[in-house]
Motif scaffolding. Structure first.
Motif, PDB file in Angstrom:
ATOM      1  N   ASP A  37       8.545  -1.813 -30.086  1.00  0.00           N
ATOM      2  CA  ASP A  37       7.437  -1.036 -30.667  1.00  0.00           C
ATOM      3  C   ASP A  37       7.439   0.421 -30.215  1.00  0.00           C
ATOM      4  O   ASP A  37       6.956   1.293 -30.933  1.00  0.00           O
ATOM      5  N   THR A  38       7.944   0.698 -29.012  1.00  0.00           N
ATOM      6  CA  THR A  38       7.793   2.018 -28.402  1.00  0.00           C
ATOM      7  C   THR A  38       9.004   2.929 -28.575  1.00  0.00           C
ATOM      8  O   THR A  38       8.856   4.136 -28.751  1.00  0.00           O
ATOM      9  N   ASP A  99      18.467  12.893 -25.793  1.00  0.00           N
ATOM     10  CA  ASP A  99      17.677  13.580 -26.816  1.00  0.00           C
ATOM     11  C   ASP A  99      16.804  12.523 -27.467  1.00  0.00           C
ATOM     12  O   ASP A  99      17.236  11.816 -28.371  1.00  0.00           O
ATOM     13  N   ALA A 100      15.581  12.383 -26.934  1.00  0.00           N
ATOM     14  CA  ALA A 100      14.681  11.325 -27.389  1.00  0.00           C
ATOM     15  C   ALA A 100      13.240  11.797 -27.259  1.00  0.00           C
ATOM     16  O   ALA A 100      12.952  12.749 -26.539  1.00  0.00           O
ATOM     17  N   SER A 101      12.341  11.102 -27.941  1.00  0.00           N
ATOM     18  CA  SER A 101      10.921  11.441 -27.859  1.00  0.00           C
ATOM     19  C   SER A 101      10.386  11.120 -26.464  1.00  0.00           C
ATOM     20  O   SER A 101      10.992  10.343 -25.712  1.00  0.00           O
ATOM     21  N   ASN A 102       9.236  11.699 -26.142  1.00  0.00           N
ATOM     22  CA  ASN A 102       8.607  11.428 -24.848  1.00  0.00           C
ATOM     23  C   ASN A 102       8.275   9.954 -24.690  1.00  0.00           C
ATOM     24  O   ASN A 102       8.431   9.393 -23.601  1.00  0.00           O
ATOM     25  N   THR A 103       7.797   9.301 -25.776  1.00  0.00           N
ATOM     26  CA  THR A 103       7.452   7.884 -25.669  1.00  0.00           C
ATOM     27  C   THR A 103       8.701   7.044 -25.425  1.00  0.00           C
ATOM     28  O   THR A 103       8.661   6.076 -24.667  1.00  0.00           O
ATOM     29  N   ALA A 109      12.207   4.653 -18.996  1.00  0.00           N
ATOM     30  CA  ALA A 109      11.897   4.836 -17.569  1.00  0.00           C
ATOM     31  C   ALA A 109      11.078   3.660 -17.044  1.00  0.00           C
ATOM     32  O   ALA A 109      11.291   3.212 -15.914  1.00  0.00           O
ATOM     33  N   ASP A 110      10.148   3.134 -17.860  1.00  0.00           N
ATOM     34  CA  ASP A 110       9.367   1.961 -17.452  1.00  0.00           C
ATOM     35  C   ASP A 110      10.301   0.783 -17.180  1.00  0.00           C
ATOM     36  O   ASP A 110      10.156   0.078 -16.186  1.00  0.00           O
TER      37      ASP A 110
END
Length: 117
Positions: A37-38, A99-103, A109-110
């Motif tokens: 989803d993220t 090169d990716a979105s912050n989410t 990282a999570d």
């Protein structure tokens, strides 16, 4: 082993990802759903470490295009990459977004944080 505790990240993992799960299998499904989803596909990533189950070499750039149907475990989540004119599933543990979105960066990282705990 381990990593410095990150209260905000721990709370997100407990309240959004593994909330209402019992046992490793349900937690793995929670992680799989969260990542699916993220993560915002496609995104560019780099191999951060070589793994026996993957042909990628350290530093190799890849384009992450989705999540495979491979069953995930609590220690192994896979993503689908474009590699040498075909699609291939590799461990997310092996990649770092370039090169990716912050989410997307936060979700990866999570996952890396969870694995180090």
């Amino acid at each position: 082993m381990g990593v410095d505790r990150d209260e905000e990240r721990d709370e997100r993992i407990e309240m959004e990802i593994i909330v209402d799960t019992y046992g490793a299998e349900e937690q793995a499904m929670g992680w799989n759903a969260y990542l699916d989803d993220t993560l915002e596909f496609p995104f560019e990533a780099r191999c951060r470490t070589e793994r026996e189950e993957s042909p990628l070499e350290e530093g190799e750039p890849v384009r992450v295009v989705g999540m495979p149907t491979t069953d995930s475990t609590l220690s192994q989540q896979f993503v689908t990459i474009e590699w040498k004119n075909r699609e291939l599933g590799v461990p997310l543990k092996q990649l770092e977004p370039v090169d990716a979105s912050n989410t997307t960066e936060q979700a990866v990282a999570d996952w890396h944080y969870w694995l180090k705990r």
